[in-house]
Motif scaffolding. Sequence first.
Motif, short mmCIF file in Angstrom:
data_model
loop_
_atom_site.label_atom_id
_atom_site.label_comp_id
_atom_site.label_asym_id
_atom_site.label_seq_id
_atom_site.Cartn_x
_atom_site.Cartn_y
_atom_site.Cartn_z
N UNK A 174 -53.03 -46.96 13.20
CA UNK A 174 -53.37 -46.08 14.31
C UNK A 174 -54.87 -45.82 14.15
N UNK A 175 -55.67 -46.37 15.03
CA UNK A 175 -57.12 -46.29 14.86
C UNK A 175 -57.64 -44.86 14.98
N UNK A 176 -57.08 -44.12 15.91
CA UNK A 176 -57.49 -42.72 16.11
C UNK A 176 -56.23 -41.96 16.53
N UNK A 177 -55.56 -41.39 15.55
CA UNK A 177 -54.25 -40.80 15.79
C UNK A 177 -54.32 -39.63 16.78
N UNK A 178 -53.28 -39.53 17.61
CA UNK A 178 -53.14 -38.43 18.56
C UNK A 178 -51.75 -37.82 18.39
N UNK A 179 -51.58 -36.54 18.78
CA UNK A 179 -50.30 -35.86 18.54
C UNK A 179 -49.08 -36.57 19.13
N UNK A 231 -42.05 -41.17 8.40
CA UNK A 231 -42.14 -40.03 9.32
C UNK A 231 -43.59 -39.61 9.41
N UNK A 232 -44.19 -39.81 10.58
CA UNK A 232 -45.61 -39.50 10.79
C UNK A 232 -45.75 -38.27 11.69
N UNK A 233 -46.55 -37.33 11.24
CA UNK A 233 -46.86 -36.14 12.04
C UNK A 233 -48.36 -36.09 12.25
N UNK A 234 -48.77 -36.01 13.52
CA UNK A 234 -50.19 -35.91 13.85
C UNK A 234 -50.45 -34.51 14.42
N UNK A 235 -51.26 -33.77 13.73
CA UNK A 235 -51.53 -32.38 14.13
C UNK A 235 -52.72 -32.28 15.07
#
Lengths: 112, 113
Positions: free
Chosen positions: A78-83, A108-112
Amino acid sequence: DADVTQTPRNRITKTGKRIMLECSQTKGHDRMYWYRQDPGLGLRLIYYSFDVKDINKGEISDGYSVSRQAQAKFSLSLESAIPNQTALYFCATSDPNRDTQYFGPGTRLTVL
Amino acid sequence: QKEVEQDPGPLSVPEGAIVSLNCTYSNSAFQYFMWYRQYSRKGPELLMYTYSSGNKEDGRFTAQVDKSSKYISLFIRDSQPSDSATYLCAMSVKETSGSRLTFGEGTQLTVNP
């Protein structure tokens, strides 16, 4: 030992960060896949690879990239993670003789 | 319209009940039909695989395919608490270089002791 392994198993990150999820397999399969799973949406295909030189986009590839480093390794970035990329991510390999797929334990991925 | 629609559930049944899980599909080119079982915090695992219309049995599990109606079902007899999981139907079309699976949304099943 598990046939399909994924690292990390859990990851919390912030918006804008670059993230790499890794997948390794010992099944000797040429075909590998990345899916994400969201409640109520099932499993959706992100990218797939039928051999080391073959990479294909799935139905939801925007915002993701992949690298097939070897027959046994397939990484998702993910180049630039988003929520809204917060989800459960699965790697899978397939048996070409039966079209069945074998899944890893998930990340399990969480993007804040 | 989604290519594969699955009864969303959740289902809650008593131990020993017969469970019926169902999917419909719109793509008549689908040739292979599978059911996967997914326990909490685990990856899906293949439960049943079939490619022809009719019934296929494996122990307490029966997979049914009706290609004319574009409908598949999974029946679980004498359900057990250990059957509590999410069940996903999946189907594929054979392509020249390999196949891709299309999954249903999944049905969460709870079998109560």
